[in-house]
Write an enzyme that holds these catalytic residues in place. Sequence first.
Site, PDB file in Angstrom:
ATOM      1  N   ASN A 135      52.091  87.701  36.992  1.00 47.66           N
ATOM      2  CA  ASN A 135      52.969  88.367  36.030  1.00 47.66           C
ATOM      3  C   ASN A 135      53.817  89.411  36.749  1.00 47.66           C
ATOM      4  O   ASN A 135      53.280  90.266  37.449  1.00 47.66           O
ATOM      5  CB  ASN A 135      52.152  89.053  34.934  1.00 47.66           C
ATOM      6  CG  ASN A 135      51.306  88.055  34.171  1.00 47.66           C
ATOM      7  OD1 ASN A 135      51.752  86.957  33.872  1.00 47.66           O
ATOM      8  ND2 ASN A 135      50.079  88.420  33.888  1.00 47.66           N
ATOM      9  N   GLY A 167      51.883  83.432  27.785  1.00 47.65           N
ATOM     10  CA  GLY A 167      51.284  83.898  26.541  1.00 47.65           C
ATOM     11  C   GLY A 167      50.447  82.839  25.843  1.00 47.65           C
ATOM     12  O   GLY A 167      50.215  82.921  24.645  1.00 47.65           O
ATOM     13  N   GLY A 168      50.008  81.832  26.598  1.00 47.46           N
ATOM     14  CA  GLY A 168      49.108  80.835  26.027  1.00 47.46           C
ATOM     15  C   GLY A 168      49.801  79.741  25.229  1.00 47.46           C
ATOM     16  O   GLY A 168      49.150  78.845  24.711  1.00 47.46           O
ATOM     17  N   ARG A 221      55.516  92.040  35.797  1.00 51.26           N
ATOM     18  CA  ARG A 221      55.847  93.209  34.953  1.00 51.26           C
ATOM     19  C   ARG A 221      54.687  94.188  34.981  1.00 51.26           C
ATOM     20  O   ARG A 221      53.600  93.863  35.434  1.00 51.26           O
ATOM     21  CB  ARG A 221      56.052  92.748  33.508  1.00 51.26           C
ATOM     22  CG  ARG A 221      54.769  92.124  32.936  1.00 51.26           C
ATOM     23  CD  ARG A 221      54.833  91.828  31.454  1.00 51.26           C
ATOM     24  NE  ARG A 221      53.539  91.384  30.940  1.00 51.26           N
ATOM     25  CZ  ARG A 221      53.045  90.157  31.037  1.00 51.26           C
ATOM     26  NH1 ARG A 221      53.737  89.207  31.638  1.00 51.26           N
ATOM     27  NH2 ARG A 221      51.857  89.860  30.567  1.00 51.26           N
ATOM     28  N   GLU A 249      48.096  82.460  37.388  1.00 50.04           N
ATOM     29  CA  GLU A 249      49.528  82.740  37.364  1.00 50.04           C
ATOM     30  C   GLU A 249      49.757  84.173  37.797  1.00 50.04           C
ATOM     31  O   GLU A 249      48.814  84.959  37.900  1.00 50.04           O
ATOM     32  CB  GLU A 249      50.110  82.494  35.965  1.00 50.04           C
ATOM     33  CG  GLU A 249      49.439  83.250  34.858  1.00 50.04           C
ATOM     34  CD  GLU A 249      49.885  82.745  33.463  1.00 50.04           C
ATOM     35  OE1 GLU A 249      50.585  83.500  32.792  1.00 50.04           O
ATOM     36  OE2 GLU A 249      49.521  81.625  33.066  1.00 50.04           O
ATOM     37  N   GLU A 306      46.013  70.592  35.609  1.00 53.74           N
ATOM     38  CA  GLU A 306      44.927  70.986  36.519  1.00 53.74           C
ATOM     39  C   GLU A 306      43.579  70.787  35.847  1.00 53.74           C
ATOM     40  O   GLU A 306      43.497  70.581  34.634  1.00 53.74           O
ATOM     41  CB  GLU A 306      45.116  72.435  37.012  1.00 53.74           C
ATOM     42  CG  GLU A 306      45.133  73.465  35.925  1.00 53.74           C
ATOM     43  CD  GLU A 306      45.531  74.863  36.414  1.00 53.74           C
ATOM     44  OE1 GLU A 306      46.343  74.995  37.337  1.00 53.74           O
ATOM     45  OE2 GLU A 306      45.014  75.832  35.827  1.00 53.74           O
ATOM     46  N   HIS A 325      38.550  85.945  32.484  1.00 51.33           N
ATOM     47  CA  HIS A 325      39.936  86.210  32.851  1.00 51.33           C
ATOM     48  C   HIS A 325      39.933  87.519  33.646  1.00 51.33           C
ATOM     49  O   HIS A 325      39.708  88.590  33.091  1.00 51.33           O
ATOM     50  CB  HIS A 325      40.792  86.329  31.583  1.00 51.33           C
ATOM     51  CG  HIS A 325      42.212  86.729  31.832  1.00 51.33           C
ATOM     52  ND1 HIS A 325      43.282  86.011  31.371  1.00 51.33           N
ATOM     53  CD2 HIS A 325      42.740  87.775  32.502  1.00 51.33           C
ATOM     54  CE1 HIS A 325      44.401  86.595  31.746  1.00 51.33           C
ATOM     55  NE2 HIS A 325      44.098  87.677  32.427  1.00 51.33           N
TER      56      HIS A 325
HETATM   57  C1  MV4 Z   1      43.022  77.796  32.141  1.00 51.81           C
HETATM   58  C2  MV4 Z   1      41.746  77.880  31.594  1.00 51.81           C
HETATM   59  C3  MV4 Z   1      40.764  77.068  32.090  1.00 51.81           C
HETATM   60  N1  MV4 Z   1      41.054  76.203  33.090  1.00 51.81           N
HETATM   61  N2  MV4 Z   1      43.258  76.922  33.137  1.00 51.81           N
HETATM   62  C4  MV4 Z   1      45.253  80.696  29.110  1.00 51.81           C
HETATM   63  C5  MV4 Z   1      46.654  81.224  29.195  1.00 51.81           C
HETATM   64  C6  MV4 Z   1      47.044  81.200  30.615  1.00 51.81           C
HETATM   65  N3  MV4 Z   1      47.026  82.536  31.147  1.00 51.81           N
HETATM   66  C7  MV4 Z   1      46.049  80.329  31.289  1.00 51.81           C
HETATM   67  N4  MV4 Z   1      44.951  80.137  30.365  1.00 51.81           N
HETATM   68  C8  MV4 Z   1      43.859  79.432  30.718  1.00 51.81           C
HETATM   69  N5  MV4 Z   1      44.036  78.555  31.718  1.00 51.81           N
HETATM   70  C9  MV4 Z   1      42.277  76.158  33.587  1.00 51.81           C
HETATM   71  N6  MV4 Z   1      42.539  75.301  34.585  1.00 51.81           N
HETATM   72  C10 MV4 Z   1      41.530  78.792  30.562  1.00 51.81           C
HETATM   73  C11 MV4 Z   1      42.606  79.560  30.118  1.00 51.81           C
HETATM   74  C12 MV4 Z   1      42.320  80.426  29.029  1.00 51.81           C
HETATM   75  C13 MV4 Z   1      42.109  79.908  27.749  1.00 51.81           C
HETATM   76  C14 MV4 Z   1      42.252  78.571  27.464  1.00 51.81           C
HETATM   77  C15 MV4 Z   1      42.032  78.081  26.196  1.00 51.81           C
HETATM   78  C16 MV4 Z   1      41.684  78.967  25.168  1.00 51.81           C
HETATM   79  C17 MV4 Z   1      41.565  80.319  25.407  1.00 51.81           C
HETATM   80  C18 MV4 Z   1      41.778  80.816  26.707  1.00 51.81           C
HETATM   81  C19 MV4 Z   1      41.656  82.178  26.956  1.00 51.81           C
HETATM   82  C20 MV4 Z   1      41.891  82.637  28.223  1.00 51.81           C
HETATM   83  C21 MV4 Z   1      42.214  81.775  29.257  1.00 51.81           C
END
Ligand code: MV4
Length: 459
Positions: free
Chosen positions: A298, A172-173, A300, A296, A208, A216
């Site tokens: 999920n 969930g961030g 569910r 990742e 990473e 996304h």
């Molecule tokens: C990242 C990324 C960029 N580079 N990983 C957000 C939650 C989780 N699902 C993984 N996320 C991200 N991982 C790498 N290597 C960008 C996101 C990301 C994000 C990051 C910061 C602020 C808003 C975001 C929104 C969607 C995804």
Amino acid sequence: MGPTAPRPPFEKVLIANRGEIALRVIRACREMGIASVAVYSAADAGQPFVSAADEAVQIGPAAAASSYLNMPNIIGAALKTGAQAIHPGYGFLSEDPDFAMVCAEHDLVFVGPPPDVMSDVGNKAIARRLMDEAGLPLLPGTLAPLTSLDEATRVAADIGYPVILKAAAGGGGRGITVVHAPADLPGAYAATRATALAVFRDSSVYLERYLGRARHIEVQVMSDRHGGAVHLGERDCSIQRRHQKLIEEATSPAVSPSLRAELGASALAGARAVGYEGAGTVEFLLDQDGGFWFMEMNARIQVEHPVTELVTGVDLIQEQLRVAAGMPLSVAQEDIRFSGHAIECRINAEDPARGFVPTPGPITELRWPLGPGVRIDAACDLGTIVSPYYDSMIGKLIVWGPDRPAAIARTQRALGEIRIDGRGLKSTVAFHQHVLANAAFRAGDIQTDFLDRHALLAA
Ligand code: MV4
């Protein structure tokens, strides 16, 4: 006489959730001839999902920790009503391996993957290693949790900045930190570990390469115990605010049929590698050049599953119930065709003008849209109280059209038909209209920074 109905996978299923997803599962059960049992908190007595079920059992007071997360009371309700299986919906206990184990100990089928698989997938560092072994594309980084700041410093220097630190147990961030320069690493490392420990009771973090301005993209997969496995294409969930998705689409405007086949093959290879069973989602970041990277998995059913249902015609909840009962999937990969375009708008009781603060309270005026291509997954009526105890989603508008422009026009039309009001109640309806009118959105030019970039957060 017509053909006889197929034998249902279960006779009775308990739904360990509330609101629209509880109602969604109840509807699937009814269509399959399965009796449904709702469980509800004291705050939810009288909610539509409670009366929609064949039976309902109160499981505790309003606070989720005492009701929707209360394993003994939920198991007790299942045993008392003679349910054979428990569908956990999303959130609450849906990704808790301990709950899946407790279900098994009471001879109750947990509708989801086996506990050990859920546990592997739920640890993002373990999932990353397993997906790497399965040949999925990964951004450069560690394949195990970091053991020291020294190691973090060396790895970050090696792969180059910016990097991102992530809590292995996260989701969930929460527990992620982007680090733009070496000087910021020590503070970020300590802070991310502290958050991980506080929020997830597990301080392990991994690192990473950070990819800016990505989409996304998530791929829906379904597997059974007979070797059957299908992917149902991708959803584009790039329109988010602080990791809360607001609009989701299927298919993605950035994914061609050949890229879809590649993403699907990758997602299925990953699902197979972890021994997946049931409905799952494999999340990827898609870069500007069409490269994709595993993020990742999920374990569910997700809030946004209906857009996949609308473009494939597959009922994902019914498939989950079949698979949980040991039946084979009703579809093979060659049966899956993608038709048209679907868009989901989350209608939340929140005020976009005040940073999306929840505005709970009774709904005094409510009209949902109707007409061609419109689906509403909601669990609110006139008079329903949007509770301050749970998330603020009132419902989801999901629209299908023959192509993306038609789906956008239809979504705009449907949003215009919605009437929601209540004392102090605000909603995200007007916000969605602003996004749908935006030229970049209409061009399909959407990345995870879309809302900031287009200053749409105070619409
Ligand atoms: C990242 C990324 C960029 N580079 N990983 C957000 C939650 C989780 N699902 C993984 N996320 C991200 N991982 C790498 N290597 C960008 C996101 C990301 C994000 C990051 C910061 C602020 C808003 C975001 C929104 C969607 C995804």
